[in-house]
Design a protein around this motif. Sequence first.
Motif, PDB file in Angstrom:
ATOM      1  N   LEU A   1      22.859 -21.201   7.120  1.00  0.00           N
ATOM      2  CA  LEU A   1      23.207 -22.578   6.813  1.00  0.00           C
ATOM      3  C   LEU A   1      22.753 -22.810   5.387  1.00  0.00           C
ATOM      4  CD1 LEU A   1      21.732 -24.216  10.036  1.00  0.00           C
ATOM      5  CD2 LEU A   1      24.070 -23.440   9.668  1.00  0.00           C
ATOM      6  N   THR A   2      23.680 -23.156   4.514  1.00  0.00           N
ATOM      7  CA  THR A   2      23.351 -23.341   3.104  1.00  0.00           C
ATOM      8  C   THR A   2      23.715 -24.749   2.675  1.00  0.00           C
ATOM      9  OG1 THR A   2      23.886 -21.014   2.693  1.00  0.00           O
ATOM     10  CG2 THR A   2      23.688 -22.452   0.759  1.00  0.00           C
ATOM     11  N   GLU A   3      22.765 -25.428   2.051  1.00  0.00           N
ATOM     12  CA  GLU A   3      23.035 -26.704   1.409  1.00  0.00           C
ATOM     13  C   GLU A   3      23.100 -26.426  -0.083  1.00  0.00           C
ATOM     14  OE1 GLU A   3      21.062 -31.105   0.991  1.00  0.00           O
ATOM     15  OE2 GLU A   3      19.834 -29.331   0.623  1.00  0.00           O
ATOM     16  N   SER A   4      24.199 -26.815  -0.708  1.00  0.00           N
ATOM     17  CA  SER A   4      24.372 -26.635  -2.140  1.00  0.00           C
ATOM     18  C   SER A   4      24.574 -28.007  -2.760  1.00  0.00           C
ATOM     19  CB  SER A   4      25.591 -25.741  -2.400  1.00  0.00           C
ATOM     20  OG  SER A   4      25.799 -25.579  -3.776  1.00  0.00           O
ATOM     21  N   THR A   5      23.729 -28.337  -3.731  1.00  0.00           N
ATOM     22  CA  THR A   5      23.786 -29.642  -4.384  1.00  0.00           C
ATOM     23  C   THR A   5      23.961 -29.454  -5.875  1.00  0.00           C
ATOM     24  OG1 THR A   5      22.238 -30.478  -2.734  1.00  0.00           O
ATOM     25  CG2 THR A   5      22.585 -31.846  -4.654  1.00  0.00           C
ATOM     26  N   LYS A   6      24.954 -30.125  -6.417  1.00  0.00           N
ATOM     27  CA  LYS A   6      25.170 -30.059  -7.859  1.00  0.00           C
ATOM     28  C   LYS A   6      24.014 -30.769  -8.555  1.00  0.00           C
ATOM     29  CE  LYS A   6      28.603 -30.621 -11.377  1.00  0.00           C
ATOM     30  NZ  LYS A   6      30.013 -30.419 -11.585  1.00  0.00           N
ATOM     31  N   LYS A   7      23.436 -30.111  -9.552  1.00  0.00           N
ATOM     32  CA  LYS A   7      22.307 -30.692 -10.282  1.00  0.00           C
ATOM     33  C   LYS A   7      22.764 -31.911 -11.067  1.00  0.00           C
ATOM     34  CE  LYS A   7      19.695 -26.422 -10.679  1.00  0.00           C
ATOM     35  NZ  LYS A   7      19.096 -25.457 -11.593  1.00  0.00           N
ATOM     36  N   PHE A   8      21.863 -32.887 -11.193  1.00  0.00           N
ATOM     37  CA  PHE A   8      22.187 -34.128 -11.900  1.00  0.00           C
ATOM     38  C   PHE A   8      22.601 -33.873 -13.345  1.00  0.00           C
ATOM     39  CE2 PHE A   8      19.712 -36.239  -8.525  1.00  0.00           C
ATOM     40  CZ  PHE A   8      20.633 -37.226  -8.188  1.00  0.00           C
ATOM     41  N   ASN A   9      21.984 -32.891 -13.983  1.00  0.00           N
ATOM     42  CA  ASN A   9      22.306 -32.615 -15.385  1.00  0.00           C
ATOM     43  C   ASN A   9      23.600 -31.807 -15.527  1.00  0.00           C
ATOM     44  OD1 ASN A   9      21.609 -30.008 -14.695  1.00  0.00           O
ATOM     45  ND2 ASN A   9      19.756 -29.940 -15.934  1.00  0.00           N
ATOM     46  N   GLY A  10      24.248 -31.499 -14.391  1.00  0.00           N
ATOM     47  CA  GLY A  10      25.512 -30.774 -14.432  1.00  0.00           C
ATOM     48  C   GLY A  10      25.380 -29.294 -14.696  1.00  0.00           C
ATOM     49  N   ASP A  11      24.149 -28.795 -14.741  1.00  0.00           N
ATOM     50  CA  ASP A  11      23.892 -27.394 -15.067  1.00  0.00           C
ATOM     51  C   ASP A  11      23.712 -26.569 -13.800  1.00  0.00           C
ATOM     52  OD1 ASP A  11      23.406 -25.132 -16.624  1.00  0.00           O
ATOM     53  OD2 ASP A  11      21.259 -25.565 -16.778  1.00  0.00           O
ATOM     54  N   GLY A  12      24.793 -26.325 -13.080  1.00  0.00           N
ATOM     55  CA  GLY A  12      24.744 -25.456 -11.915  1.00  0.00           C
ATOM     56  C   GLY A  12      24.436 -26.183 -10.625  1.00  0.00           C
ATOM     57  N   TYR A  13      23.969 -25.407  -9.647  1.00  0.00           N
ATOM     58  CA  TYR A  13      23.737 -25.893  -8.303  1.00  0.00           C
ATOM     59  C   TYR A  13      22.343 -25.511  -7.838  1.00  0.00           C
ATOM     60  CZ  TYR A  13      28.755 -26.592  -8.170  1.00  0.00           C
ATOM     61  OH  TYR A  13      30.023 -27.008  -8.449  1.00  0.00           O
ATOM     62  N   GLU A  14      21.782 -26.350  -6.996  1.00  0.00           N
ATOM     63  CA  GLU A  14      20.523 -26.040  -6.323  1.00  0.00           C
ATOM     64  C   GLU A  14      20.884 -25.724  -4.879  1.00  0.00           C
ATOM     65  OE1 GLU A  14      16.771 -28.674  -5.050  1.00  0.00           O
ATOM     66  OE2 GLU A  14      17.181 -28.620  -7.203  1.00  0.00           O
ATOM     67  N   ARG A  15      20.345 -24.628  -4.346  1.00  0.00           N
ATOM     68  CA  ARG A  15      20.711 -24.201  -2.993  1.00  0.00           C
ATOM     69  C   ARG A  15      19.481 -24.005  -2.119  1.00  0.00           C
ATOM     70  NH1 ARG A  15      24.045 -21.842  -6.682  1.00  0.00           N
ATOM     71  NH2 ARG A  15      26.266 -22.237  -6.369  1.00  0.00           N
ATOM     72  N   HIS A  16      19.665 -24.375  -0.866  1.00  0.00           N
ATOM     73  CA  HIS A  16      18.639 -24.156   0.154  1.00  0.00           C
ATOM     74  C   HIS A  16      19.325 -23.474   1.324  1.00  0.00           C
ATOM     75  CE1 HIS A  16      17.256 -27.726  -2.124  1.00  0.00           C
ATOM     76  NE2 HIS A  16      16.138 -27.028  -2.129  1.00  0.00           N
ATOM     77  N   LYS A  17      18.678 -22.458   1.864  1.00  0.00           N
ATOM     78  CA  LYS A  17      19.316 -21.658   2.907  1.00  0.00           C
ATOM     79  C   LYS A  17      18.385 -21.508   4.102  1.00  0.00           C
ATOM     80  CE  LYS A  17      22.298 -18.602   1.881  1.00  0.00           C
ATOM     81  NZ  LYS A  17      23.261 -17.511   1.732  1.00  0.00           N
ATOM     82  N   ILE A  18      18.980 -21.571   5.298  1.00  0.00           N
ATOM     83  CA  ILE A  18      18.281 -21.318   6.562  1.00  0.00           C
ATOM     84  C   ILE A  18      18.981 -20.145   7.237  1.00  0.00           C
ATOM     85  CG2 ILE A  18      17.794 -22.198   8.877  1.00  0.00           C
ATOM     86  CD1 ILE A  18      17.739 -25.005   7.689  1.00  0.00           C
ATOM     87  N   PHE A  19      18.199 -19.199   7.717  1.00  0.00           N
ATOM     88  CA  PHE A  19      18.733 -18.075   8.483  1.00  0.00           C
ATOM     89  C   PHE A  19      18.443 -18.362   9.947  1.00  0.00           C
ATOM     90  CE2 PHE A  19      18.070 -16.523   4.295  1.00  0.00           C
ATOM     91  CZ  PHE A  19      19.062 -15.584   4.083  1.00  0.00           C
ATOM     92  N   LEU A  20      19.471 -18.302  10.782  1.00  0.00           N
ATOM     93  CA  LEU A  20      19.322 -18.598  12.204  1.00  0.00           C
ATOM     94  C   LEU A  20      19.776 -17.379  13.004  1.00  0.00           C
ATOM     95  CD1 LEU A  20      18.646 -20.782  14.288  1.00  0.00           C
ATOM     96  CD2 LEU A  20      21.024 -21.532  14.121  1.00  0.00           C
ATOM     97  N   TYR A  21      18.857 -16.851  13.798  1.00  0.00           N
ATOM     98  CA  TYR A  21      19.122 -15.634  14.564  1.00  0.00           C
ATOM     99  C   TYR A  21      19.473 -15.965  16.002  1.00  0.00           C
ATOM    100  CZ  TYR A  21      17.217 -13.687  10.360  1.00  0.00           C
ATOM    101  OH  TYR A  21      17.017 -13.386   9.039  1.00  0.00           O
ATOM    102  N   LYS A  22      20.246 -15.085  16.654  1.00  0.00           N
ATOM    103  CA  LYS A  22      20.830 -15.349  17.973  1.00  0.00           C
ATOM    104  C   LYS A  22      19.809 -15.771  19.024  1.00  0.00           C
ATOM    105  CE  LYS A  22      20.836 -10.669  19.771  1.00  0.00           C
ATOM    106  NZ  LYS A  22      20.528  -9.682  18.771  1.00  0.00           N
ATOM    107  N   GLU A  23      18.605 -15.221  18.937  1.00  0.00           N
ATOM    108  CA  GLU A  23      17.595 -15.575  19.945  1.00  0.00           C
ATOM    109  C   GLU A  23      17.129 -17.032  19.818  1.00  0.00           C
ATOM    110  OE1 GLU A  23      15.450 -13.143  16.700  1.00  0.00           O
ATOM    111  OE2 GLU A  23      17.353 -13.036  17.772  1.00  0.00           O
ATOM    112  N   ASP A  24      17.468 -17.667  18.696  1.00  0.00           N
ATOM    113  CA  ASP A  24      17.080 -19.062  18.470  1.00  0.00           C
ATOM    114  C   ASP A  24      18.253 -20.040  18.575  1.00  0.00           C
ATOM    115  OD1 ASP A  24      14.407 -18.266  17.923  1.00  0.00           O
ATOM    116  OD2 ASP A  24      15.002 -17.752  15.875  1.00  0.00           O
ATOM    117  N   PHE A  25      19.477 -19.549  18.764  1.00  0.00           N
ATOM    118  CA  PHE A  25      20.654 -20.428  18.776  1.00  0.00           C
ATOM    119  C   PHE A  25      20.493 -21.594  19.752  1.00  0.00           C
ATOM    120  CE2 PHE A  25      24.144 -17.124  17.427  1.00  0.00           C
ATOM    121  CZ  PHE A  25      23.554 -17.010  16.186  1.00  0.00           C
ATOM    122  N   ASN A  26      20.217 -21.297  21.008  1.00  0.00           N
ATOM    123  CA  ASN A  26      20.183 -22.348  22.032  1.00  0.00           C
ATOM    124  C   ASN A  26      19.089 -23.375  21.772  1.00  0.00           C
ATOM    125  OD1 ASN A  26      22.344 -21.203  23.360  1.00  0.00           O
ATOM    126  ND2 ASN A  26      21.079 -20.117  24.840  1.00  0.00           N
TER     127      ASN A  26
END
Length: 126
Positions: free
Chosen positions: A42-67
């Motif tokens: 799961l990745t959240e990508s947010t455009k930086k206020f200064n317009g210089d690229g993107y800031e990203r945050h990522k979560i890895f979710l494995y099958k044993e945790d899905f439910n």
Amino acid sequence: MDNGSNQRRIDSEYSLKMRAGKRRTYFFDVRRTKGDDFYITLTESTKKFNGDGYERHKIFLYKEDFNRFLSHLEETIDHVKENLMPEYDYDEFTRRHEEYEDEQADNGSFSDNGSDQLETDEDISW
């Protein structure tokens, strides 16, 4: 060792992209491990206020945790909807987004697959 090995591109087996406003995009990707198992990023990508690229945050979710993850997420959302903000119209943004998509389609400047935007999860080099 090859210098490019750290930049190995991991292709998605399945991918969804969800725009959330003008500056934020969420990516839901199913990826395959070397052992032919699957996990979700799961990745959240947010455009930086200064317009210089993107800031990203990522979560890895494995099958044993899905439910449990889904159960806890639903419980948390339900708590906000039912106890903290029961009067709020949670469909408002869905309607506004659909109106925006219809307007963009009428203007010929929007495509459902997101190809009008260069930034994708696959473009991210971690």
